[in-house]
Design an enzyme around this catalytic site. Structure first.
Site, PDB file in Angstrom:
ATOM      1  N   ARG A 608       0.834  -1.194   0.000  1.00 52.17           N
ATOM      2  CA  ARG A 608       0.000   0.000   0.000  1.00 52.17           C
ATOM      3  C   ARG A 608       0.871   1.247   0.000  1.00 52.17           C
ATOM      4  NH1 ARG A 608      -4.750   1.662   4.230  1.00 52.17           N
ATOM      5  NH2 ARG A 608      -3.187   1.098   5.761  1.00 52.17           N
ATOM      6  N   ASN A 611       1.231   7.762  -0.045  1.00 53.47           N
ATOM      7  CA  ASN A 611       1.157   9.070  -0.699  1.00 53.47           C
ATOM      8  C   ASN A 611       1.993   8.963  -1.972  1.00 53.47           C
ATOM      9  OD1 ASN A 611       2.062  11.706  -1.545  1.00 53.47           O
ATOM     10  ND2 ASN A 611       1.402  12.517   0.427  1.00 53.47           N
ATOM     11  N   GLN A 618      10.814   9.347  -3.001  1.00 55.61           N
ATOM     12  CA  GLN A 618      11.752   8.385  -2.439  1.00 55.61           C
ATOM     13  C   GLN A 618      12.413   7.552  -3.541  1.00 55.61           C
ATOM     14  OE1 GLN A 618      12.773   7.975   0.954  1.00 55.61           O
ATOM     15  NE2 GLN A 618      11.926  10.003   0.661  1.00 55.61           N
ATOM     16  N   GLU A 685      14.452   2.919   0.911  1.00 55.29           N
ATOM     17  CA  GLU A 685      15.789   2.505   0.500  1.00 55.29           C
ATOM     18  C   GLU A 685      15.848   1.776  -0.825  1.00 55.29           C
ATOM     19  OE1 GLU A 685      18.220   1.665   4.102  1.00 55.29           O
ATOM     20  OE2 GLU A 685      16.282   1.501   5.084  1.00 55.29           O
TER      21      GLU A 685
HETATM   22 MO1  MOS Z   1      18.637   3.628   6.636  1.00 57.63          MO
HETATM   23  S1  MOS Z   1      20.558   3.297   6.058  1.00 57.63           S
HETATM   24  O1  MOS Z   1      18.399   2.142   7.404  1.00 57.63           O
HETATM   25  O2  MOS Z   1      18.759   4.991   7.641  1.00 57.63           O
END
Ligand code: MOS
Length: 721
Positions: A608, A611, A618, A685
């Protein structure tokens, strides 16, 4: 529907008008200013401290060094379940363990006086030759057999292969270089300490500072409501933080420290360089037989820290047999730490380069090779994925990219003096979660307040938590205010491992349900005025905890102890990852060998999406960083003395606007009801993972030169004799 809407950040205006207060912005009466003194040798010891010139600088209050130390213990190292970035405190001893280590501290009335005095410090050293980089004499390799994985008979599986790759890949050291510099302000009021420090983990910092100063945890408050970029670099307790608090106690005044950009390179953590041996075999039709991936990672002499990314590379594709291993290589360096997708960024460079190399050997389209090896159970423990949309990502990104025109032939595309190449790679990140609590307040005007000691490190957490609260309660998002980044709030999670959204949204939904239970409402029928009139109160405040099911009872108790218990990713009975596919076009100039990246297209599926706007940011930010990892970023260590020679952002290269041309992130819808109550997979990430391999693969397609290290430089691409 509030969740998913691409609303603007609710803190955006505060930030662009300068009203958002970052750690260094807090005013604390009339503070003293501190300046770090750092070592100019790579290994040895301080044999003499002459601070007479420093003490003569007008306004200097005190000079600290191992000859005049502060009473600070070292908290436990985070790599061993503690909170501190390393296991020892600076200038507790005369030893110098790496170049740029903190060896002293000057405190003065003004910043200028502190800086001048720090430069006037005269230190005599006994110098030894450091072993700071791979290949140096005197490194200490420590094999970590309990961190390796093994399934099936690897040698038999490799023998059964008709084609294989067996190569070594190398990734460079990187430094976070968040826009917001490191800083610490410490203020005592009696025996109560308040510390303003950029932090991705206020709970852990507070507990660690208490441990280091030998005071009760309840006496320490850590404040960090806004963070100007963390990337992992603000995730473990800095060595200087308790030193500044101790100096403030010693001098009876608040003390403020700004760490310079250059000092940030050596006094905080970094992404360590790796060397990885990678072996992959394929049989009939490209189906993988044996998978072997072992890493060597640089760390400090004292601390065992590895990211061990083959925990996850080994879970990506089919394999008949798996073997992984990792060695921590102790060197005369500072202790490394988390940096965005810590295990995946280096280890997926090897995996995804290796898969591409095998595709060329097999004469198979690299997308098809991944399709042939797509799985719904990971091959190590044989447990199912909660959801896996890898090939949906490949298909969407390939379509957008125009991959159907791909021809697997070096030099198949040119444009004038430019050699054009295409490459692709898998992006992934485990879905991690941690115990989390929240306090949620709703009143009869329909206004909600949320308190949790979690963080917004620039990712949009304030915004998505407001959206989650609004939707769970059935009120407009404008009516929600969020407080984060203060260790006095109910314990939240570390802002690391992309765990914040999944954990916080899960607990907010529990708290909202508690409110609905009391009011007899649902989100759909919520009418606050009526509901509170019936209830007979003006407001309700509920406290809730969420403990991920995979967390043990013991791990759950870490919630109130300033420890972190992260679960998820590969677990015993399920495995949870977000997936993506990234495609790169590169142009390599025929004569200058300059590499440009005119196109980067990624598609991502991560459960989900809270936004669409912050999510896309990101992904795009991650891909841009991946471009930097591929072509630009490298922390250069001089092997003669362990000195970082490009400790500034003029010579430590990061991508600028002109480096990034067409860039696109496609959001693939995915519903995952198993992964956590929120159905959310972390996305902070994943964007960086795979980008470097996609670019390296494209460079090979353009030039026929396979570069097995990052960053790829012009000199790597000179025509081979
Ligand atoms: Mo991220 S490197 O787990 O802040």
């Amino acid at each position: 529907m509030t969740i998913g809407n691409p609303i603007n950040r609710i803190d955006g205006k505060l930030k662009v008008t300068g009203s958002a207060r970052y750690a260094a912005d807090f005013a604390v009466g009339t503070p003293l200013y501190a300046e770090l003194v750092t070592s100019t040798i790579g290994l040895g010891r301080v044999t003499g401290v002459d601070d007479s010139a420093a003490r003569r600088v007008p306004g200097v209050r005190e000079v600290y060094s191992h000859a005049n130390p502060l009473p600070v213990d070292a908290a436990d190292f985070f790599g061993m379940g503690g909170r501190a970035q390393q296991s020892w405190q600076p200038f507790a001893e005369p030893d110098v363990r790496f170049n740029g280590e903190i060896v002293g501290l000057v405190v003065a009335d003004t910043l200028i006086a502190a800086r001048e005095a720090a430069r006037s410090m005269r230190l005599d050293y006994e110098t030894q030759e450091p072993a700071a980089v791979f290949g140096a004499e005197g490194l200490e390799p420590e094999e970590l057999p309990d961190r390796g994985l093994s399934a099936g008979d690897i040698e038999a599986a490799m023998q059964a292969a008709t084609q294989s790759v067996d190569e070594t890949y190398r990734t460079s050291a990187n430094t976070h270089n968040a826009m917001e510099l490191f800083a610490t302000t410490a203020q005592w009021s009696g025996d109560e300490l308040t510390v303003y420090v950029p932090s991705q983990w206020v709970e852990g910092f507070a507990a660690g500072i208490a441990e280091e100063l030998g005071i009760d945890r309840s006496r320490v408050r850590v404040v960090s409501p806004y963070v100007g970029g963390g990337f992992g670099g603000k995730g473990s307790l800095f060595t200087w933080t308790s030193i500044i608090a101790a100096a403030a106690r010693d001098l009876g005044r608040p003390v403020k420290l700004y760490v310079t950009r250059e000092q940030g390179f050596t006094t905080a953590s970094y992404r360590a360089e790796t060397e990885q041996d990678f072996r992959l075999g394929a049989g009939e039709g490209g189906r993988f037989t044996g998978f072997e991936h072992t890493g060597r990672e640089i760390s400090s002499r004292a601390d065992t820290y590895v990211v061990n990314g083959s925990e996850n590379t080994s879970r990506m594709y089919h394999a008949d047999a798996v073997r992984t291993g990792v060695t921590c290589v102790h060197a005369d360096r500072q202790t490394p730490g988390f940096m965005r997708a810590p295990p995946e960024t280096p280890y997926f460079f090897a995996l995804e380069s290796g898969v591409d190399e095998l595709a060329w050997k097999l004469g198979m389209d690299p997308v098809e090779l991944r399709r042939v090896n797509d799985i719904d159970r990971e091959p190590v423990n044989g447990v199912p994925y909660t959801s896996r949309s890898l090939m949906e990502c490949y298909d969407a990104a390939a379509d957008r990219f125009g991959w159907s025109d791909y021809e697997q032939r070096v030099g198949s595309r040119t444009d004038g003096d430019w050699l054009v190449g295409w490459g692709c790679a898998t992006a992934t990140y485990p879905t991690l979660m941690a115990p989390c609590s929240v306090r949620l307040h709703l009143d009869a005007t329909g206004t909600a307040r949320v308190w949790v000691a979690s963080h917004d490190v620039g990712t949009g957490a304030y915004t998505v938590l407001a959206q989650a609260t609004a939707q769970a309660l059935g009120i407009p998002v404008e009516n929600v205010s969020i407080e984060l980044g203060d260790s006095r709030l109910p314990p939240g999670t570390i802002a690391g491992g992309s765990i914040s959204t999944a954990s916080n949204v899960s607990v907010i939904e529990i708290a909202a349900r508690q409110i609905h239970d009391k009011l007899g409402t649902t989100a759909e029928t919520m009418n606050p005025e009526e509901a509170f009139a019936n209830y007979g109160q003006r407001a309700i405040e509920e406290y809730a905890e969420w403990i991920p099911p995979a967390a043990s009872r013991k791990q759950a108790r870490t919630l109130y102890n300033g420890k972190v218990a992260i679960v998820g990713g590969p677990e015993e009975d399920y495995t949870a990852f977000a997936f993506g596919a990234e495609f790169a076009e590169v142009r390599v100039h025929k004569y200058t060998r300059e590499v440009r990246v005119p196109r980067l297209i990624g598609a991502f599926a991560a459960g989900r999406i809270m936004n669409e706007k912050t999510a896309r940011s990101q992904y795009l930010g991650g891909m841009i960083w991946g471009l930097g990892h591929a072509l630009l970023e490298k922390t250069e260590v001089d092997p003669r003395n362990g000195k970082i020679v490009n400790a500034n952002i003029a010579e430590y290269l990061v991508p600028v606007n002109a480096d990034v041309q067409e860039l696109e992130a496609i959001l693939i819808p995915e519903t995952d009801e198993k992964v956590n109550p929120a159905g959310v997979k972390g996305i902070g990430e994943i964007g960086i993972v795979g980008t470097a391999a996609a670019i390296a693969n494209a460079v090979y397609h353009a030039t026929g030169i396979r570069v097995r290290h990052t960053p790829i430089h012009v000199e790597d691409l000179l025509p081979q004799a």
